[in-house]
Scaffold this active site. Structure first.
Site, PDB file in Angstrom:
ATOM      1  N   VAL A   1       0.825  -1.209   0.000  1.00  0.00           N
ATOM      2  CA  VAL A   1       0.000   0.000   0.000  1.00  0.00           C
ATOM      3  C   VAL A   1       0.863   1.265   0.000  1.00  0.00           C
ATOM      4  O   VAL A   1       0.414   2.339   0.371  1.00  0.00           O
ATOM      5  CB  VAL A   1      -0.980   0.016   1.197  1.00  0.00           C
ATOM      6  N   CYS A   2       2.104   1.084  -0.441  1.00  0.00           N
ATOM      7  CA  CYS A   2       3.054   2.180  -0.476  1.00  0.00           C
ATOM      8  C   CYS A   2       3.011   2.874  -1.831  1.00  0.00           C
ATOM      9  O   CYS A   2       2.924   2.208  -2.866  1.00  0.00           O
ATOM     10  CB  CYS A   2       4.431   1.570  -0.260  1.00  0.00           C
ATOM     11  N   ILE A   3       3.063   4.205  -1.827  1.00  0.00           N
ATOM     12  CA  ILE A   3       3.185   4.914  -3.102  1.00  0.00           C
ATOM     13  C   ILE A   3       4.404   5.846  -3.083  1.00  0.00           C
ATOM     14  O   ILE A   3       4.531   6.733  -3.924  1.00  0.00           O
ATOM     15  CB  ILE A   3       1.883   5.688  -3.461  1.00  0.00           C
TER      16      ILE A   3
END
Ligand code: NDP
Ligand SMILES: Nc1nc2c(ncn2[C@@H]2O[C@H](COP(=O)(O)O)[C@@H](O)[C@H]2O)c(=O)[nH]1
Length: 329
Positions: free
Chosen positions: A177-179
């Site tokens: 869920v990392c951007i």
């Protein structure tokens, strides 16, 4: 390090089997030591609000797994330590680095509420703020095992170790869920496994590989590249016990998994480096832990050994190069 040939991620590597020396996979020992403690698996659920809560922490501690409680209900942490200690369980909490967190660490020390583990949990861990926090904890509570992160370079590992960290956590931006990699252009997303190897070579204390684990086989690969332990979010999200909200869509059940730097965690759209996703409901967390252990026992048998140390020496091949590790924006 930075020759293109040595850059790879989990899906680019295959470990090469050795002759089996056990008669059943159940003989393989998956336990790991961290500090003074031994745990059933070299795996820890991510210290995120949709992954762990008090009851999961209690269950994990009672059953011999390592856990790290998140820091997003800051006011509950002192009570949490008391509650765990009343049950003779390990207390393992997270802190940030801002002024109020310094005050919290002082308060713990003054009240003699000493957790066994403290994880300093910030995005860019190669920072003076982290070094100062390590030094504060070690000065006031030298017996605490301090995990510091997150970092992605050997220089950072050495600097945090020299400041007193007992372990460092490696992984800038490989998470599901990392951007960060998209928003900033920085990080270990797409080459997390190579970064773990690079950092582990420089480390003199344990490394925790954090983020990007998509299959149980990735745990064995992390250990091969020098990790002592692996932190996992998405594979532990969306279980019956998981704190993420349950959502029904077209008759199917899903659970929320959101980033600690997402607007859902922060309550505002400022410096957002995380997103929210829905994952299909997965059943019981205990079943996943059991399957993870069985798969890791199998990995140890393919490595030709009886315990995790066998995984640290196996040969491997680089099959191809990836960028996205199965992620999408
Ligand atoms: N592993 C990873 O790849 C990442 C993880 N995260 C997770 O998100 C959560 C929030 O992290 P974080 O924002 O650090 O926590 P905090 O919001 O507690 O910020 C910690 C402190 O560091 C400062 N800070 C944060 N990022 C940077 C940066 N890039 N450069 C300089 N200063 C910075 C903040 O100030 P200010 O906000 O004013 O800049 C603040 O003072 C954590 O749980 C973290 O683990 C977030 C991103 C990446
Ligand atoms: N860049 C961001 N990274 C984040 C955020 N919240 C958590 N994390 C990191 O991801 C891992 C879990 O990764 P997974 O691939 O196993 O799901 C977690 O431990 C953190 O290090 C975020 O908002 N932004």
């Amino acid at each position: 390090m930075n020759s293109l040939n040595s850059v790879f991620d989990y899906e680019d590597i295959q470990l090469i089997p050795n002759k089996c020396v056990i008669n059943s996979r159940s003989e393989a020992d998956t336990s790991v030591k961290l500090g003074k403690y031994s745990f059933k698996l070299p795996v820890v659920p991510a210290n995120m609000q949709t992954i762990i809560d008090d009851s999961i922490a209690e269950m994990l501690a009672k059953e011999g797994y390592f856990y790290i409680m998140h820091r997003f209900e800051a006011e509950k942490r002192a009570e949490f330590i008391k509650k765990m200690h009343k049950q003779n369980l390990i207390a393992s909490i997270s802190v940030g680095v801002k002024a109020d967190e310094h005050a919290f660490v002082r308060e713990l020390s003054e009240k003699a509420l000493i957790p066994e583990f403290i994880t300093i949990d910030i995005a860019h861990g190669h920072a003076n703020s982290v070094i100062e926090m390590i030094q504060l904890i070690k000065r006031l509570m030298p017996q605490v095992f301090v995990i510091a992160g997150n970092v992605g370079t050997p220089e950072a590992v050495r600097e945090l170790e020299n400041a007193g960290a007992d372990a460092t956590k490696v992984g800038i931006g490989p998470g599901k869920v990392c951007i960060t990699k998209v928003k900033t252009g920085f990080g270990t997303g797409g080459w997390q496994l190579a970064a773990v190897r690079w950092c582990a070579k420089a480390a003199s204390k344990p490394i925790i590989a954090d983020g990007g684990i998509r299959t149980h086989g990735d745990i064995a690969k992390s250990i091969r590249m020098g990790a002592t332990m692996v932190m996992i979010g998405s594979l532990f999200a969306a279980h019956e016990e998981s704190p993420g909200k349950t959502i029904e869509r077209d008759g199917e059940l899903y659970k929320e998994y959101f980033g600690s730097a997402s607007e859902y965690q922060k309550g505002e759209h400022k410096n957002v480096e995380g997103k929210k996703i829905l994952l299909p409901h997965k059943g019981s967390l205990r079943d996943t832990l059991q399957e993870m252990q069985e798969d890791l026992q199998s990995s140890i048998s393919y490595a030709g050994g009886k315990d995790l140390s066998a995984l640290t020496k196996v040969d491997y091949v680089v099959v191809k190069n990836s960028i996205w590790n199965g992620d999408s924006l």
